[in-house]
Design a protein around this motif. Structure first.
Motif, PDB file in Angstrom:
ATOM      1  N   ALA A  89       0.826  -1.210   0.000  1.00  0.00           N
ATOM      2  CA  ALA A  89       0.000   0.000   0.000  1.00  0.00           C
ATOM      3  C   ALA A  89       0.860   1.259   0.000  1.00  0.00           C
ATOM      4  CB  ALA A  89      -0.924  -0.006   1.210  1.00  0.00           C
ATOM      5  N   ASN A  90       1.930   1.243   0.778  1.00  0.00           N
ATOM      6  CA  ASN A  90       2.778   2.432   0.906  1.00  0.00           C
ATOM      7  C   ASN A  90       3.537   2.758  -0.376  1.00  0.00           C
ATOM      8  OD1 ASN A  90       1.973   2.635   3.561  1.00  0.00           O
ATOM      9  ND2 ASN A  90       3.807   1.662   4.399  1.00  0.00           N
ATOM     10  N   TYR A  91       4.024   1.723  -1.041  1.00  0.00           N
ATOM     11  CA  TYR A  91       4.903   1.960  -2.184  1.00  0.00           C
ATOM     12  C   TYR A  91       4.157   2.125  -3.500  1.00  0.00           C
ATOM     13  CZ  TYR A  91       8.944   0.963   0.754  1.00  0.00           C
ATOM     14  OH  TYR A  91       9.899   1.014   1.739  1.00  0.00           O
ATOM     15  N   ILE A  92       3.131   1.313  -3.721  1.00  0.00           N
ATOM     16  CA  ILE A  92       2.461   1.377  -5.029  1.00  0.00           C
ATOM     17  C   ILE A  92       0.946   1.482  -4.922  1.00  0.00           C
ATOM     18  CG2 ILE A  92       4.325   0.164  -6.241  1.00  0.00           C
ATOM     19  CD1 ILE A  92       2.692  -2.384  -6.114  1.00  0.00           C
ATOM     20  N   GLY A  93       0.434   1.773  -3.704  1.00  0.00           N
ATOM     21  CA  GLY A  93      -0.996   1.980  -3.558  1.00  0.00           C
ATOM     22  C   GLY A  93      -1.818   0.720  -3.656  1.00  0.00           C
ATOM     23  N   GLY A  94      -1.244  -0.437  -3.296  1.00  0.00           N
ATOM     24  CA  GLY A  94      -1.968  -1.705  -3.369  1.00  0.00           C
ATOM     25  C   GLY A  94      -2.791  -1.964  -2.125  1.00  0.00           C
ATOM     26  N   ASN A  95      -3.358  -3.157  -2.067  1.00  0.00           N
ATOM     27  CA  ASN A  95      -4.220  -3.568  -0.951  1.00  0.00           C
ATOM     28  C   ASN A  95      -3.354  -3.949   0.249  1.00  0.00           C
ATOM     29  OD1 ASN A  95      -6.015  -4.721   0.825  1.00  0.00           O
ATOM     30  ND2 ASN A  95      -6.901  -6.151  -0.639  1.00  0.00           N
ATOM     31  N   PRO A  96      -3.503  -3.250   1.387  1.00  0.00           N
ATOM     32  CA  PRO A  96      -2.662  -3.552   2.550  1.00  0.00           C
ATOM     33  C   PRO A  96      -2.926  -4.928   3.152  1.00  0.00           C
ATOM     34  CG  PRO A  96      -4.392  -1.999   3.137  1.00  0.00           C
ATOM     35  CD  PRO A  96      -4.434  -2.138   1.654  1.00  0.00           C
ATOM     36  N   ASN A  97      -4.032  -5.568   2.766  1.00  0.00           N
ATOM     37  CA  ASN A  97      -4.358  -6.899   3.282  1.00  0.00           C
ATOM     38  C   ASN A  97      -3.834  -8.017   2.381  1.00  0.00           C
ATOM     39  OD1 ASN A  97      -5.892  -5.886   5.537  1.00  0.00           O
ATOM     40  ND2 ASN A  97      -7.532  -5.386   4.093  1.00  0.00           N
ATOM     41  N   SER A  98      -3.076  -7.654   1.371  1.00  0.00           N
ATOM     42  CA  SER A  98      -2.553  -8.657   0.439  1.00  0.00           C
ATOM     43  C   SER A  98      -1.565  -9.591   1.128  1.00  0.00           C
ATOM     44  CB  SER A  98      -1.846  -7.963  -0.733  1.00  0.00           C
ATOM     45  OG  SER A  98      -2.747  -7.192  -1.492  1.00  0.00           O
ATOM     46  N   ASN A  99      -1.570 -10.842   0.713  1.00  0.00           N
ATOM     47  CA  ASN A  99      -0.573 -11.804   1.171  1.00  0.00           C
ATOM     48  C   ASN A  99       0.646 -11.727   0.273  1.00  0.00           C
ATOM     49  OD1 ASN A  99      -2.104 -12.881   3.298  1.00  0.00           O
ATOM     50  ND2 ASN A  99      -3.191 -14.258   1.907  1.00  0.00           N
ATOM     51  N   MET A 100       1.799 -11.572   0.865  1.00  0.00           N
ATOM     52  CA  MET A 100       3.029 -11.387   0.098  1.00  0.00           C
ATOM     53  C   MET A 100       3.857 -12.669   0.119  1.00  0.00           C
ATOM     54  SD  MET A 100       2.533  -8.195  -0.704  1.00  0.00           S
ATOM     55  CE  MET A 100       4.043  -7.365  -1.137  1.00  0.00           C
ATOM     56  N   TYR A 101       4.075 -13.250  -1.054  1.00  0.00           N
ATOM     57  CA  TYR A 101       4.845 -14.481  -1.174  1.00  0.00           C
ATOM     58  C   TYR A 101       6.132 -14.287  -1.985  1.00  0.00           C
ATOM     59  CZ  TYR A 101       0.743 -17.026   0.541  1.00  0.00           C
ATOM     60  OH  TYR A 101      -0.304 -17.493   1.318  1.00  0.00           O
ATOM     61  N   SER A 102       6.066 -13.493  -3.049  1.00  0.00           N
ATOM     62  CA  SER A 102       7.231 -13.320  -3.913  1.00  0.00           C
ATOM     63  C   SER A 102       8.399 -12.770  -3.106  1.00  0.00           C
ATOM     64  CB  SER A 102       6.921 -12.349  -5.059  1.00  0.00           C
ATOM     65  OG  SER A 102       5.818 -12.793  -5.805  1.00  0.00           O
ATOM     66  N   SER A 103       9.568 -13.332  -3.330  1.00  0.00           N
ATOM     67  CA  SER A 103      10.772 -12.921  -2.620  1.00  0.00           C
ATOM     68  C   SER A 103      11.881 -12.608  -3.628  1.00  0.00           C
ATOM     69  CB  SER A 103      11.231 -14.014  -1.654  1.00  0.00           C
ATOM     70  OG  SER A 103      10.179 -14.341  -0.750  1.00  0.00           O
ATOM     71  N   VAL A 104      12.825 -11.770  -3.210  1.00  0.00           N
ATOM     72  CA  VAL A 104      13.864 -11.345  -4.141  1.00  0.00           C
ATOM     73  C   VAL A 104      15.228 -11.304  -3.458  1.00  0.00           C
ATOM     74  CG1 VAL A 104      12.306  -9.966  -5.569  1.00  0.00           C
ATOM     75  CG2 VAL A 104      13.488  -8.887  -3.659  1.00  0.00           C
ATOM     76  N   LYS A 105      16.254 -11.480  -4.280  1.00  0.00           N
ATOM     77  CA  LYS A 105      17.630 -11.220  -3.857  1.00  0.00           C
ATOM     78  C   LYS A 105      18.208 -10.192  -4.818  1.00  0.00           C
ATOM     79  CE  LYS A 105      21.119 -14.098  -4.692  1.00  0.00           C
ATOM     80  NZ  LYS A 105      22.019 -15.275  -4.602  1.00  0.00           N
ATOM     81  N   ILE A 106      18.893  -9.192  -4.264  1.00  0.00           N
ATOM     82  CA  ILE A 106      19.440  -8.101  -5.072  1.00  0.00           C
ATOM     83  C   ILE A 106      20.936  -8.000  -4.833  1.00  0.00           C
ATOM     84  CG2 ILE A 106      19.343  -5.629  -5.570  1.00  0.00           C
ATOM     85  CD1 ILE A 106      16.486  -5.700  -4.316  1.00  0.00           C
ATOM     86  N   LEU A 107      21.688  -8.031  -5.917  1.00  0.00           N
ATOM     87  CA  LEU A 107      23.127  -7.813  -5.861  1.00  0.00           C
ATOM     88  C   LEU A 107      23.429  -6.515  -6.597  1.00  0.00           C
ATOM     89  CD1 LEU A 107      24.378 -11.419  -6.784  1.00  0.00           C
ATOM     90  CD2 LEU A 107      23.893 -10.507  -4.517  1.00  0.00           C
TER      91      LEU A 107
END
Length: 299
Positions: A78-96
């Motif tokens: 919700a904070n970053y892209i205005g999405g649903n704050p009740n969303s379940n977050m599964y996708s994960s990332v690694k950044i180099l």
């Protein structure tokens, strides 16, 4: 004795084909890169402990001596892209992080579990948001569309002190929505949709449109160039999207080399649709020949 030597040679050849090239790579002995900083890993909040453990394996987190770890939540969405704050977050990332000029490289580690977003779509959206010069690895232990991984990337950058414009992040999220929606509704190949977005950005960088009408003409020209037919509604969504980018003064000329490289890679995908079928046949033929060879020397 001769037969044993030949069998050992055949075994080495087989191992060379089966084991990935990076299997014997260093697992962290290179130490910490003080210039670029620690690798960043962002886990989806909805992951169970077992799912998180699996994602840790998929992202090869343990190959690094140290990492900065974060968790992305529905509230972050919700904070970053205005999405649903009740969303379940599964996708994960690694950044180099990489040196300036290296470019943005995306790898979807679990393509079967990221069902809608391609790595080219991620690259396009991240360039829109202003993310450059990094290797980004996306993974999920369950099937998801892949949209929420963007939020994890944004959170990681902010946590490391890199300021990204919120309006650009929201437009990048909208771009991802438009891309996946067009591909799904119109039945257009995802690679073609990614190429369309990339070519429009390149044209905008070259022509610097000053009006919405000029943006509309660029969109129409690229649709014709790529022989893509869209409904009036989807055409309008594209025009509106890129008009938003024009209003935000997003300068794609700054990443034109990256767009050229991205467009070339996408074109390879479009042109070589049968590549993997050919490769599969070639590999099967090789192993059949190898099996015949082994049978001949042991018989």
């Amino acid at each position: 004795m001769k037969k044993r030597s030949l069998l050992f040679l055949a075994f080495i050849v087989i191992i060379g084909f089966i084991i990935p090239k990076g299997a014997f790579a260093s697992t962290g002995s290179e130490g910490i890169n003080e210039k670029l900083g620690l690798p960043i890993v962002v886990y989806g909040e909805a992951l169970t402990e077992s799912q998180k453990s699996r994602v840790t394996e998929l992202l090869e987190v343990n190959q690094h001596e140290q990492v900065d770890e974060f968790t992305v939540t529905g509230q972050d969405l919700a904070n970053y892209i205005g999405g649903n704050p009740n969303s379940n977050m599964y996708s994960s990332v690694k950044i180099l992080h990489q040196d300036n000029g290296t470019g943005l490289n995306i790898e979807i580690v679990t393509p079967d579990h990221i069902t809608e977003v391609t790595k080219e779509m991620y690259a396009n959206a991240l360039l829109t948001a202003g993310v450059e010069n990094a290797d980004v690895f996306v993974a999920s232990s369950v099937k998801v569309s892949g949209h929420s991984a963007l939020t994890g990337i944004y959170k990681a950058y902010e946590a490391k002190g890199v300021t990204l414009d919120k309006e650009r992040m929201e437009v990048a999220s909208e771009e991802l929505d438009v891309a996946t929606s067009i591909s799904e509704k119109s039945g257009i190949d995802q690679a073609q949709v990614s190429k369309l977005l990339t070519e429009i950005k390149k044209a905008i960088a070259e022509q610097n449109p000053a009006t919405k009408e000029e943006v509309e003409q660029i969109v129409q020209d690229q649709l014709q160039n790529l022989n893509i037919e869209l409904s009036p509604e989807d055409r309008q969504r594209l025009v509106d999207l890129f008009e938003q980018m024009r209003d935000l003064n997003i300068n794609f000329d700054q990443v034109k080399d990256q767009l050229d490289e991205l467009a070339g890679g996408i074109q390879d995908l479009v042109n070589d649709e049968g590549f993997w079928n050919s490769l599969t046949s070639a590999v099967k033929s090789f192993f059949q020949s190898l099996a015949d060879f082994i049978r001949s020397i042991v018989s």
